[in-house]
Scaffold this active site. Sequence first.
Site, PDB file in Angstrom:
ATOM      1  N   GLU A 143      25.451  12.072 -16.222  1.00  0.00           N
ATOM      2  CA  GLU A 143      26.631  11.687 -15.451  1.00  0.00           C
ATOM      3  C   GLU A 143      27.692  12.792 -15.568  1.00  0.00           C
ATOM      4  O   GLU A 143      28.257  13.263 -14.590  1.00  0.00           O
ATOM      5  CB  GLU A 143      27.155  10.362 -15.993  1.00  0.00           C
ATOM      6  CG  GLU A 143      28.216   9.719 -15.133  1.00  0.00           C
ATOM      7  CD  GLU A 143      28.720   8.411 -15.752  1.00  0.00           C
ATOM      8  OE1 GLU A 143      29.654   7.840 -15.208  1.00  0.00           O
ATOM      9  OE2 GLU A 143      28.152   7.999 -16.790  1.00  0.00           O
ATOM     10  N   ARG A 156      12.735   5.882 -28.046  1.00  0.00           N
ATOM     11  CA  ARG A 156      12.053   4.601 -27.837  1.00  0.00           C
ATOM     12  C   ARG A 156      10.691   4.778 -27.185  1.00  0.00           C
ATOM     13  O   ARG A 156       9.834   3.910 -27.304  1.00  0.00           O
ATOM     14  CB  ARG A 156      12.958   3.632 -27.056  1.00  0.00           C
ATOM     15  CG  ARG A 156      14.152   3.135 -27.908  1.00  0.00           C
ATOM     16  CD  ARG A 156      15.000   2.123 -27.174  1.00  0.00           C
ATOM     17  NE  ARG A 156      15.771   2.726 -26.102  1.00  0.00           N
ATOM     18  CZ  ARG A 156      17.029   3.149 -26.213  1.00  0.00           C
ATOM     19  NH1 ARG A 156      17.675   3.029 -27.356  1.00  0.00           N
ATOM     20  NH2 ARG A 156      17.632   3.691 -25.169  1.00  0.00           N
TER      21      ARG A 156
END
Lengths: 195, 246
Positions: free
Chosen positions: B168, B131
Amino acid sequence: MSGYKVQDSRLHGIKNKIRVVPNFPKPGIMFQDITPLLLDPKAFKDTVDLFVERYKGKNISIVAGIEARGFIFGPPIALAIGAKFVPLRKPKKLPGKVISQEYILEYGRDCLEMHVGGVEHGERALVVDDLIATGGTLCAAMDLLGRVGAEIVECACVIELPELKGRERLNGKPLYVLIECFECCDSQKMKEENE
Amino acid sequence: MQTSRLLLCSSSASSSNQLLLFGSAVTLTLPSCLRFPSLSLTITNSTSSSIRFNSIRSTSSQMASKDSQDPRIARISSSIRIIPDFPKPGIMFQDITTLLLDTKAFKDTIDLFVERYRDQNISVVAGVEARGFIFGPPIALAIGAKFVPMRKPKKLPGEVISEEYSLEYGTDKIEMHVGAVQTGERALVIDDLIATGGTLCAAIKLLERVGVTVVECACVIELPELKGRAKLGGKPLFVLVEGEGA
């Protein structure tokens, strides 16, 4: 490109900025790398300008760009001609409701997705990518837009590999490219693997 | 369904940012090394002029007063769509694709960045896949800078340098072409959104490793609760819109 046409003088500068990287992503492929073009602000601007000059004032309200290199060329064109930008993405990247179109790869299949609701019936659309090879991805992109009732005006790419005959896979829709590259790949090998 | 958003143009190190959210009247000041055209903001405690949004955050968090916020920001903010539970349960995904469908909002987004950076002698705009590829090139073209794509592994052909960063669970990598940038160049790093700051931090490191000065990171959206701003090695961050964290 016909020898009888006068070539736009900007094309020479653009062609010089495309780097060929042999054997990427695998042996036999001569990869057409557009990243040096992006490092030359004049050549990059000229590339976008050539598309904008062609499409401005043609009542085009959608520019669809194919992930990921279509995301580089599509938005500047969209912004300059006042059109919406619609990203066409690999599976599971777009959040929310999508439609999918499968297409054939060398080995196996892949899928392109588009958001539902972004495009209205009857809107006039361009499909933009950096390069057309076999035309499989562009064809899937056109199918997606067609399914929601858009009218494909043209497919636009910086580079075409004409030996791979992608132009013939576009269901009769026109293709506009800035640069053609011949003998850029082991096209016989790629054709066989694509059959 | 919209969650609340702070609407502001924010550029500061992390400590001043805290003042913005919970503060009394504050004027943003920029460090002396950076001189930008005035997009500074005054946030006040006044009840009459501030805009109130439905908020599940603390009611002491203050919104930008209508008077001092760039008028283009409201439309940009409202054009961003929230998708709950994407890509997994509990995440409120900030979807910018609806912004790209609003031609005025998309143009205004680019203009806000261009106005900020055009006279800052920036020669490199680095955009993070994918993006960042949507917002970076229009900015680069408008300010006359190169566009340098920062990509996931094995996408860039030829010689690359890589920087690993933590997820994560596990790690990921971003890559940049060798020779794309020169020592001493001044760069922006662009992405649509900053969450934990891991990707942007890796991008900054890649550029600094080859001697480039990262002037600022610029994103459309920040999720301040995830404290990404503090992970940028002291580099400033400029965003248009803030959203609720994961």
